[in-house]
Structures are given as C-alpha cells and as structure tokens.
Scaffold this active site. Structure first.
Site, short mmCIF file in Angstrom:
data_model
loop_
_atom_site.label_atom_id
_atom_site.label_comp_id
_atom_site.label_asym_id
_atom_site.label_seq_id
_atom_site.Cartn_x
_atom_site.Cartn_y
_atom_site.Cartn_z
N ASP A 25 -3.02 -18.25 -0.02
CA ASP A 25 -4.02 -18.92 -0.88
C ASP A 25 -4.72 -20.03 -0.10
OD1 ASP A 25 -1.50 -20.10 -0.91
OD2 ASP A 25 -1.45 -20.49 -3.07
N LYS A 29 3.00 -15.22 2.04
CA LYS A 29 3.22 -15.89 0.75
C LYS A 29 4.73 -16.15 0.66
CE LYS A 29 1.72 -17.29 -3.37
NZ LYS A 29 0.82 -18.43 -3.56
N TYR A 51 0.82 -1.21 0.00
CA TYR A 51 0.00 0.00 0.00
C TYR A 51 0.86 1.27 0.00
CZ TYR A 51 -4.64 -2.01 0.93
OH TYR A 51 -5.83 -2.65 0.83
N ASP A 59 -12.65 -9.09 3.85
CA ASP A 59 -13.90 -9.06 3.08
C ASP A 59 -14.45 -10.49 2.91
OD1 ASP A 59 -13.58 -6.28 2.70
OD2 ASP A 59 -14.39 -6.39 0.66
N ASP A 73 -6.61 -7.11 3.96
CA ASP A 73 -7.73 -6.43 3.30
C ASP A 73 -8.62 -7.46 2.61
OD1 ASP A 73 -9.22 -4.24 2.23
OD2 ASP A 73 -8.22 -4.59 0.31
#
Ligand code: NAD
Ligand code: IPM
Ligand code: MN
Length: 355
Positions: A218, A186, A141, A246, A242
């Site tokens: 993942d 990751k 970000y 959701d 983030d």
C-alpha cells in the site's frame, strides 16, 4: 554469432494484432539492417483461439512456443467471454506456466518528449528509471480456486524456491543498474509475504553490492506516485506486480508505452508482451499505441536473441519518432498505429545501433 532465429507470433485479441503487426514490421526492418534472418509462425491465443480452436491456447501452440527462440504476444481478452466458462486470459497464464516464465521484467522509463503526457507533474516524472521485476508463475494467480454461487476463494502459495529464483533476477538486474532493490509485500498481513521477506533477505546476502529495502504494497503504491525516483528495481509477487505496473504506466504517460519480457531459466524461450491489454474500447480504430509492442520486440532482441545492438537501434528509432511528434491519442497526439510504425521503421533503419 548465430544469425538466424525463429519467433512465434501470438497476436491475440483486440488491439493485439494491430500492435503486433507494427512490432513485426519494425523487427523485419531491424533484422534486414543487421543481416539477421528471422522466421515467424503465427498462432492463435485468447478469445480468438476459443472461437476457432475451442480453447484459449492449444497444446499444439504450446509446443510451437517451446520450440521457438522467442514468443511475441499482443494481448488477450474480450468482454464477450466475461461470463463464459472459458476465459481468454487462461491461455496467457497457461503459456507463461508452460514456458516456466517466472520473471516478468517491466521497465518504466520517463521519455523526455512525453513528460507532458503524464498526469503527474513534470518534475516528478523527469528522469524516472524503474525496473519492476514481477513474479509471474506463482502466488494467487495459480493457487487452488473454489467458485460457487455462494462462496469463492483463491489460494496464494509461494515456495522458497519460487521466491529465490525471481529474487536473483532482481538482484542481478540491480547490479547492472543503480544497485538498489525494493522488495514489495504485505508482510504485516500475509504469511506468503512473511516468507517472501525472509527469502529475499537470504538472497540479498549473495549480492553484497546491492542495497535492499522493503515496503508494504500500500505504501509502495503511494511512493510510486509521490517520488518514483526513489526506486531502482522493484521486486514483487505476481498480483502486486500486476497492479503496480499499470499504476507505473502513468509515469511515461500511457499503458501504450510499457513493454515487458517474461523470462524463465536460461535456454527456455521468453515471452515478450506489452503490459497493456486488448483495449476493446479502441480496437479497430487505428488509435492503438504500438510503442509498447515495438519496445517489447527490442527486449526480445536483447534478452532472447542476445542482440543488444539491434535492441538499441529499435529503442533509438522509438526515441526519434516520439521526439518528432509521432504520438497516438493516448499520449496526446493524433497519429495512427500505422504512422508510428512507419516512423519507427524509418529511424530504426537509419540508426547505427546503440547497445
Ligand atoms: P487495457 O490495458 O486493455 O486497457 C486499459 C485502458 O488503456 C483502455 O482505455 C485502453 O484503451 C487503454 N490502452 C491500453 N493499451 C493501449 C494502447 N496500446 N494504446 C492506446 N491505449 C491503450 O485493460 P482493460 O480494459 O482493463 O482490459 C481489457 C481486456 O484486456 C481484459 O479482457 C483483460 O483481461 C485483458 N488484458 C490482457 C492483458 C494481456 O494480454 N497481457 C493485459 C491486461 C488486460
Ligand atoms: C498482464 C495482464 C495479465 C495478468 C492477465 C491478462 C492474465 O493483466 O499481463 O498484466 O494479470 O498477468
Ligand atoms: Mn495487467
């Protein structure tokens, strides 16, 4: 005990003002019940600030935020700005950075009266209680960006210090919960993730009572839907947090149910904000679910004002209202934002407060 506090309200765009109005009303009711004096100031952020003040957040607003006991924020973002040089979202990022709000706590809890609102099977969702701790002021970000018509890049940088400070928040939270941290990264691909893993292992050494495991992001996305009850605290970097939050919103059943607290070092004001966005598709229709904003206000009392009793009363007001059927369309009902606000206010004022 201190009993007078100052809160900066940043309603923002879309449904932001609608849900912040509801949250503020509930805060006022709770404050009156517990004899707390709350003062507010309201400022602009996001698209509305670009329109009226020329930038997504002004230095003056940041100053007001630094001087407040806490910030309650609605949402930023509007399709009108998708192609413009100034983006509403930049205002929120600047605010988080200005306050050093590096740890974003996103609790995800199944609510018994809402099990049928989830798209998942009831037995998968029932009893879910996960805390996502998302790093909020670093990673992709905030790295250097290059953007031209032919090529673009976003740099992701993490330092040991940034990882350590957010990891400690996760381990401390786990100590007060079920004692488990799952760190999500990751590391099979990303250098930042390999550093993340090493540093999280080092920090884990300071918390012998907490069990740590690691998942690749993942696989974590899959397990969150397959078996969400395997998680206690999920610790992860900015972008993964983030996305996973959701996804996690579908456990309680809607984006409209997820609150959050964005916290910095002790003594700095936190930002309390629903996880959802400005929902331009339903703005102005009275359909916005205000529970996430109201629960964010409860987190504000708990984390910023040191009043878990008031937070408990608001949470109780929410539980009773949901059980009594006060549901907006996103969770399978036909009540309006205002109906929910009035119901939660009534039951918050009636509550004794459960810390
Ligand atoms: P969104 O969260 O605004 O909406 C996604 C879907 O969920 C929509 O169908 C929306 O109607 C629904 N929804 C969200 N909150 C709801 C609520 N409280 N009650 C009922 N339904 C709700 O995400 P999006 O559509 O991808 O983004 C819209 C804008 O919001 C974009 O500009 C984005 O950048 C911004 N955004 C801001 C924040 C924030 O301010 N923290 C968070 C996410 C997205
Ligand atoms: C959130 C939002 C923000 C984020 C955007 C609006 C900057 O999606 O709070 O989850 O990506 O952090
Ligand atoms: Mn988001």
């Amino acid at each position: 005990m201190r009993s007078s506090f100052h809160v900066l309200l940043l309603p923002g765009d879309g449904i932001g003002p609608e849900v912040i109005d509801a949250a503020r009303t509930v805060m006022d009711v709770a404050a009156r019940h517990f004899r707390i004096e709350l003062s507010y100031e309201e400022r602009k952020i996001g698209g509305v600030a670009i329109r009226e003040e020329g930038e997504p957040v002004t230095e003056e607003t940041l100053e007001k935020a630094r001087a407040a006991d806490a910030v309650l924020l609605g949402a930023v973002g509007h399709p009108d700005f998708d192609r413009g040089p100034l983006r509403p979202e930049a205002g929120l990022l600047k605010l988080r950075k200005a306050l050093g709000a590096f740890a974003n706590l996103r609790p995800v809890e199944a609510i018994p009266a809402l099990l049928s609102a989830s798209t998942l099977k009831e037995e998968v969702v029932e009893g879910v209680d996960v805390l996502i701790v998302r790093e909020l002021t670093g990673g992709i970000y905030f790295g250097e960006k290059v953007e031209s018509k032919e090529k673009a890049s976003d740099l992701s940088v993490y330092t040991r210090e940034e990882i350590e400070q957010v990891a400690r928040v996760a381990f401390e939270a786990a100590e007060g919960r079920k004692g488990r941290v799952t760190s999500v990264d990751k590391a099979n691909i990303l250098a930042t993730s390999r550093l993340w893993r090493v540093v999280v292992e080092d920090v884990a050494g300071e918390y012998p009572g907490v069990a740590l495991d690691h998942l690749l992001v993942d696989a974590a996305a899959m397990f969150l839907i397959r078996d969400p009850k395997r998680f206690d605290v999920i610790l992860t970097e900015n972008l993964f947090g983030d996305i996973l939050s959701d996804e996690a919103a579908m456990l309680p059943g809607s984006m409209g149910m997820l609150p959050s607290a964005s916290l910095g070092l002790p003594g700095t004001p936190g930002i309390f904000e629903p996880v959802h966005g400005s929902a331009p598709d339903i703005a102005g229709s009275g359909k916005a679910n205000p529970y996430a904003a109201i629960l964010s206000a409860a987190m504000l009392f708990r984390h910023a004002l040191g009043r878990p009793d008031v937070a408990g009363a608001i949470q109780q007001g929410v539980s009773v209202a949901v059980e009594a059927g006060f549901k907006t369309p996103d969770i399978g009902g036909s009540k309006s934002t205002g109906d929910v606000m009035r119901a939660v206010s009534r039951w918050t004022a009636a509550g004794e407060g459960v810390a």
